[in-house]
Scaffold this active site. Structure first.
Site, PDB file in Angstrom:
ATOM      1  N   GLU A  34      53.190 -23.201   0.430  1.00  0.00           N
ATOM      2  CA  GLU A  34      52.036 -22.551   2.096  1.00  0.00           C
ATOM      3  C   GLU A  34      51.649 -23.938   2.338  1.00  0.00           C
ATOM      4  OE1 GLU A  34      51.138 -20.093   4.018  1.00  0.00           O
ATOM      5  OE2 GLU A  34      49.532 -20.877   4.248  1.00  0.00           O
ATOM      6  N   TYR A  88      42.089   2.756  13.158  1.00  0.00           N
ATOM      7  CA  TYR A  88      42.108   3.651  12.284  1.00  0.00           C
ATOM      8  C   TYR A  88      41.837   2.767  10.341  1.00  0.00           C
ATOM      9  CZ  TYR A  88      46.036  -0.553  11.713  1.00  0.00           C
ATOM     10  OH  TYR A  88      46.165  -1.441  11.067  1.00  0.00           O
ATOM     11  N   ASP A 126      58.019 -14.507  11.583  1.00  0.00           N
ATOM     12  CA  ASP A 126      57.201 -14.440  13.275  1.00  0.00           C
ATOM     13  C   ASP A 126      58.207 -15.718  14.031  1.00  0.00           C
ATOM     14  OD1 ASP A 126      55.700 -12.473  13.183  1.00  0.00           O
ATOM     15  OD2 ASP A 126      54.207 -13.651  13.595  1.00  0.00           O
TER      16      ASP A 126
END
Ligand SMILES: Cc1cc2nc3c(=O)[nH]c(=O)nc-3n(C[C@H](O)[C@H](O)[C@H](O)COP(=O)(O)OP(=O)(O)OC[C@H]3O[C@@H](n4cnc5c(N)ncnc54)[C@H](O)[C@@H]3O)c2cc1C
Length: 409
Positions: free
Chosen positions: A55, A238, A318
């Site tokens: 990462e 929400y 993605d």
């Protein structure tokens, strides 16, 4: 409708174990510790495949925003052992409504939330992104404390018939039998391995904020899960974390916008100016956003990737299929990819077979959802002659009936 799978579920295992991908010589390298990369890591570990996740960030810091995790993805999180705690953190799932941005009139109401478990075997949850991220990262590290390496920005790779060598901008390199590109919409792995089109700005900008419930207007608390569709804009709110925080996401269009990323600040004045003809309670909710908690993102897109694997590299999440948020399925597709990847490794005799199984199981579905998300944006924002509409939601499209735990691989 996409088919509903009724196959028998394999039993979840606790931690490592199950079929061993004996044909691999060393851990699989995963580039990117987002929701996709971490799900893939956990799934591979589950099937006895060691991983190293690289990462670029120096520390984990998932953004403050909500993410809808629908039954198709919740089935995976349940199978991998992190679903029930996340559902507990999220709290009760409410029924959603789609309303007109002009007058608040109801255009569509979502299914009864209790029906999801009965129909699809798992709930529909709205979860804080950081909660999903840390549940996955903690589980991966419990299996192997050395599995995640931070501060490793992928730069380029070399591959031959036997191995791959990934090079990082900190001047380290890692040799692996296979590499998974899970480095998000602007994927460097995709650029290096597949070349071609770079991620380009869609003309759509997302503004996102979290509002503590103590600041949320009463009218919104009474009507808490709503998607408003309007000319050139849409907005959804929400609750998260057992109704203590309201997630708010406004989508609008702007020709000149260029930047992307979750950390570009926006102002309440700017947000209000863009949505000043939306119903009064929505404007009050925007006005209630605490100043430092409002950010914007210029959405990127790429054409669907026709081939997902090349040699010893496969793409995921993605990085394979960046999608606009109009179906709320980007993270769910990344989670589906991760589950199927592990199952494909477990079902195969060699890496070529594993990648073929993975691509065959995933490409058509994820690419179709990528295009459907793009189309859904035109429906919500009324780019068509009939004006803003609900279009076809993920529920209407039948996306929840795909169960990555039991789909053929
Ligand atoms: C506004 C908005 C709302 C959304 N709402 C929803 C929703 O409700 N439901 C849903 O399912 N989806 C939603 N999505 C989509 C979802 O956020 C993404 O699809 C999902 O995060 C993709 O996960 P990923 O792991 O593939 O990529 P990412 O989350 O982008 O993770 C990629 C990781 O790779 C790292 N990385 C990048 N480059 C490198 C490099 N060179 N070297 C090493 N590491 C690198 C990054 O730091 C990051 O940690 C939304 C998206 C947006 C923009």
């Amino acid at each position: 409708m996409i088919r509903h799978n009724q196959r028998r579920r394999p039993s979840p295992a606790s931690g490592n174990g199950q079929p061993d991908a004996h044909y691999l010589d060393g851990p699989v390298a995963i580039i990117g510790a987002g929701i996709g990369g971490l799900t893939a890591a956990l799934s591979l570990q589950h099937f006895g495949v060691p991983v190293r996740v690289f990462e670029q960030s120096k520390a984990f810091r998932e953004v403050g925003a909500g993410v809808t995790i629908t039954p198709n993805a919740m089935n995976v999180l349940n199978f991998l052992g992190v679903g029930s705690a996340l559902a507990e953190q999220a709290g009760e799932t409410l029924r959603y409504f789609v309303r007109s941005a002009v007058d608040g009139r109801e255009l569509e109401r979502g299914p009864d939330p209790d029906s999801f478990v009965t129909e699809f075997g798992a709930p529909y949850c709205n979860i804080h992104r950081a909660d999903v991220h840390s549940a996955l990262a903690d589980a991966v590290r419990r299996n192997d404390p050395d599995a995640i390496l931070l501060d490793h920005r992928f730069d380029y790779l070399e591959q031959d018939d036997d191995k791959i060598v990934a090079h990082f901008s900190n001047r380290t390199a890692f040799e692996a039998p296979a590499l998974i590109g899970a480095d998000g919409g602007a994927s460097a792995v995709r650029n290096v391995v597949f070349g071609g089109q770079q991620a380009s700005y869609t003309g759509h900008v997302a503004l996102r904020a979290l509002v503590p419930f103590t600041r949320v207007p009463r009218a919104i608390i009474e009507d808490p899960y709503v998607l408003y569709v309007g000319a050139g804009r849409s907005l959804i709110h929400y609750p998260l974390r057992r109704q203590t925080t309201m997630n708010l996401l406004g989508n609008t269009q702007a020709a000149q916008w260029q930047a992307e990323g979750w950390a570009i600040p926006a102002t309440v004045k700017e947000f209000l100016g863009l949505f000043d003809d939306f119903p009064e309670p929505v404007q009050e909710l925007i006005a209630a956003i605490p100043a430092p908690d409002l950010f914007k993102w210029g959405l990127r897109d790429r054409e669907p990737l026709e081939v997902w694997t090349r040699g010893r590299v496969a793409m995921l999440g993605d990085a394979a299929h960046p999608m606009t948020p109009y179906l709320g399925q980007g993270a769910c597709m990344a989670i589906e990819d991760g589950m199927i990847l592990g199952r494909a490794f477990a079902a195969s005799q060699d890496l070529g077979e594993a990648f073929s199984r993975y691509e065959a199981a995933r490409r058509d579905r994820a690419n179709a959802v990528q295009l459907a998300s793009r189309y859904q944006g035109t429906q919500h924002h009324g780019s068509t002659a009939s004006g803003p509409s609900t279009g076809k939601t993920a529920a209407t499209l039948g996306l929840f009936s795909y169960d990555p735990v039991t789909e053929p691989v």
